[in-house]
Write a protein that holds these residues in place. Structure first.
Motif, PDB file in Angstrom:
ATOM      1  N   HIS A 138      23.916 -19.795 -23.462  1.00 43.47           N
ATOM      2  CA  HIS A 138      22.912 -18.965 -25.099  1.00 43.47           C
ATOM      3  C   HIS A 138      23.252 -17.789 -25.075  1.00 43.47           C
ATOM      4  O   HIS A 138      24.118 -16.913 -25.543  1.00 43.47           O
ATOM      5  CB  HIS A 138      20.899 -18.897 -24.201  1.00 43.47           C
ATOM      6  CG  HIS A 138      20.866 -17.908 -25.310  1.00 43.47           C
ATOM      7  ND1 HIS A 138      19.579 -18.837 -26.031  1.00 43.47           N
ATOM      8  CD2 HIS A 138      20.287 -16.460 -25.837  1.00 43.47           C
ATOM      9  CE1 HIS A 138      19.732 -17.830 -27.509  1.00 43.47           C
ATOM     10  NE2 HIS A 138      20.145 -16.249 -26.466  1.00 43.47           N
TER      11      HIS A 138
ATOM     12  N   HIS B 109      25.785 -16.175 -27.646  1.00 44.31           N
ATOM     13  CA  HIS B 109      25.930 -14.302 -28.505  1.00 44.31           C
ATOM     14  C   HIS B 109      27.697 -13.428 -28.594  1.00 44.31           C
ATOM     15  O   HIS B 109      28.506 -13.986 -29.223  1.00 44.31           O
ATOM     16  CB  HIS B 109      25.344 -14.003 -27.979  1.00 44.31           C
ATOM     17  CG  HIS B 109      23.664 -13.826 -28.033  1.00 44.31           C
ATOM     18  ND1 HIS B 109      23.591 -13.533 -29.499  1.00 44.31           N
ATOM     19  CD2 HIS B 109      22.334 -13.830 -27.387  1.00 44.31           C
ATOM     20  CE1 HIS B 109      22.482 -13.442 -29.474  1.00 44.31           C
ATOM     21  NE2 HIS B 109      21.595 -14.047 -28.293  1.00 44.31           N
TER      22      HIS B 109
ATOM     23  N   SER C 275      24.374 -18.227 -30.463  1.00 49.83           N
ATOM     24  CA  SER C 275      22.953 -18.113 -29.256  1.00 49.83           C
ATOM     25  C   SER C 275      22.478 -19.622 -29.023  1.00 49.83           C
ATOM     26  O   SER C 275      23.026 -21.124 -27.847  1.00 49.83           O
ATOM     27  CB  SER C 275      22.417 -17.637 -28.467  1.00 49.83           C
ATOM     28  OG  SER C 275      21.257 -17.473 -29.204  1.00 49.83           O
TER      29      SER C 275
END
Length: 598
Positions: A389, A393, A419
């Motif tokens: 995740h 980003h 993400s």
């Protein structure tokens, strides 16, 4: 004993600025921003509303300076965030944070001043200026600035409001976090009395023992009941201040600001919630099935986060890294090479240490073209998902590298796209690799918990906030009424799935106390369903989709969300049909879960 691995568990901050908070190089960086900020303020003092189309180059120069200061500030803020994460007791970091906070405030005030100057530009001249080569790439942002400027008060009044916010509005938000942080929760676990923070007590919701989960839940509920009057005052004061500012700015609709900030139309938001409201039944079925597995007719809130099966499988850090690299590579070469660089260049702080914050984050360093990821890796599949995740980003940050400063800022609706996308790749890969029914159920449950949070929990938060603000316009809303509003919102949001919902959710949900913007909720649901649509397309197209995906991410800071989706997906997000397609993918997970547990 620390696990031996070819991948470091610790990040390297010294290759950004050596010597941490003592870094003379970092202090020079802050001084450089201050000088640029002074120059910008001086320039704006001599800048008047454009009268000629030839002034477009002057406007472009100012915008480029603003973009440059913004990415420098972002770099500085990220570095201080990382310093405090790795050492909350760092003596120098708070001083540095105070300096950058002061520059941030000056920057925002200067930006509003420029927006007001541009607002006064003749409409036809404005259209002509935007059409020039100097400003064409800034078209969307400049029109957005004009719209925001129209909402703001005259410069002197806006500055006064900003000053009042520090010790009024924002102070209430800080007081909330201070109050929550001071609370201790006493719980008896395994015959031993323990004193926990609120965060530690909430984390017990995923404890394998139902009795522990139950004790934690009711211990917290007792505290919320005891302190509800204090929290009601805080929430009412935050909302009251916000409503007064909106009244001054002539904003009738409490949703107007968050819609502008998220670059979506109210028509889009309504279409999404209609689609969600019509699709609750399958997820209600999932919650009932999980409740039955715990020996209950209906879901108990303290059992929602419980692990569906106790899985003892440990995934070492090196195994997790190799798994992520392997499956990212099947999506695209740039995602894989970028991720490999993140591990090789030591961008990730993952060591499992006592007293380390459980909160994971990704910090962007746009001047260096890098990111840093902070998390605690505990050898579980959920940690692998968190790592993926946060890498997502970081990949979004990477995608924005060629984009000019002011076109890099994307809305919260889009902020979770990369993400969630990265997490979906790894969830699907782990599910495909799972050898036992128990492991498959564990992963399906992880996916479905995310769906329930986005379709039911977030909806209940939205309903509560919308109704609370409407009542707050008429005066203080007492704690008893806040409890009623919360109960009604949970009943509607969860479609009556829970038999012991926390009517004090308004106390312990920190999003209601964020003073930057109200409605820190619907962007999560938006981003989740939006990403499902992108992911479905990626699975159809394979590696060739990466080019389109990168283009979408790069446009995410310079278009309305409706235009972004139409351009890159050819979809109309003001239509319920778009949202329904994404929700249906999650309904299939429910069907598989029911099949495996029947």
């Amino acid at each position: 004993m620390k696990e031996e691995t070819k991948y470091s568990h610790n990040w390297n901050l010294d290759n950004l600025y050596p010597d941490g908070s003592d870094s003379s190089q970092f202090r020079d960086h802050i001084k450089h921003i201050e000088i640029k900020m002074c120059n910008l303020e001086d320039e704006l003092n001599h800048f008047n509303t454009p009268q000629e189309i030839s002034e477009s180059s002057k406007v472009a120069d100012i915008i480029d300076t603003i973009g440059y200061i913004r990415i420098n500030l972002s770099q500085a803020n990220s570095y201080i965030t990382c310093l405090l994460a790795q050492n909350p007791k760092d003596q120098n970091a708070p001083t540095l944070k105070g300096k950058t906070s002061s520059i941030n405030a000056r920057f925002e005030a200067t930006l509003k001043k420029l927006q007001k100057i541009l607002l006064r530009t003749d409409h036809q001249l404005w259209e002509d200026i935007l059409d020039t080569p100097d400003l064409h790439s800034y078209n969307f942002i400049l029109n957005e600035w004009r719209k925001k400027a129209d909402m703001h008060l005259p410069h002197d009044e806006e500055s006064l409001v900003a000053d009042l916010m520090v010790d009024g509005y924002h102070a209430w938000g800080e007081f909330y976090h201070s109050l929550i942080g001071s609370i201790k929760v006493n719980i008896q676990i395994d015959g031993e009395r323990k004193e926990l923070s609120v965060g530690q007590a909430i984390n017990l919701r995923s404890h394998p023992d139902e009795e522990v989960r139950k004790k934690s839940f009711y211990a917290l509920e007792e505290i919320w009941k005891e302190k509800e009057e204090q929290f009601a005052k805080i929430l009412n004061h935050i909302a009251g201040f916000r409503l007064q500012v909106y009244k001054k700015r002539r904003l009738e609709n409490i949703l107007e600001e968050p819609l502008i900030e998220n670059r979506i139309k109210e028509e889009t938001l309504n279409a999404m919630w209609r689609a969600v409201s019509k699709s609750k039944q399958p997820f209600n079925k999932y919650l009932n099935q999980k409740a039955n597995m715990n020996g209950h007719a209906k879901m108990k809130l303290y059992n929602f986060w419980s692990p569906i099966k106790n899985t003892d499988r440990k995934i070492k850090y090196e195994e997790a890294v190799n798994f992520i690299l392997k499956h990212f590579s099947q999506f695209g070469t740039e995602l894989e090479s970028f991720t490999r660089e993140a591990f090789d260049q030591e961008w990730i702080e993952a060591e499992d240490l006592p007293n380390k914050s459980m909160a994971a984050f990704c910090a962007s360093f746009p001047m260096s073209g890098e990111s840093r990821i902070f998390m605690t890796y505990g050898n579980r599949i959920t940690n692998v998902l968190t790592l993926a995740h946060e890498l997502g980003h970081a990949f979004h940050n990477h995608a924005m590298k060629p984009i000019k400063g002011i076109n890099r800022q994307y809305s919260m609706c889009i902020a979770e796209t990369a993400s969630t996308f990265a997490e979906m790749i790894i969830l699907d890969a782990a599910f495909a690799k799972a050898e036992s029914t128990e492991e498959k159920l564990f992963l399906l449950d992880e996916k479905l918990k995310r769906s329930v949070m986005n379709f039911m929990n977030i909806h209940s938060r939205f309903l509560f906030e919308e109704r609370f603000y409407e009542e707050r316009k008429s005066g203080i809303v007492p704690s008893s009424r806040l409890n009623e509003l919360m109960q009604e919102a949970i009943d509607e949001g969860y479609d009556g799935s829970f038999d012991n919902a926390s009517i004090h959710s308004w106390v312990w949900t920190p999003h209601y106390y964020i003073t930057k913007s109200p409605f820190y909720n619907f962007p999560y649901t938006f981003g989740y369903i939006f990403t499902l649509s992108i992911y479905a397309r990626a699975k159809e197209k394979g590696k060739e989709f990466e080019k389109d995906y990168l283009a979408l991410l790069r446009d995410s800071g310079s278009m309305s969300t409706e235009d972004l989706v139409m351009k890159h997906l050819g979809e109309d997000i003001t239509s319920e049909a778009f949202w329904q397609k994404g929700i249906e993918l999650c309904v299939r997970d429910v069907e598989e879960f029911i099949t495996l547990t029947s």
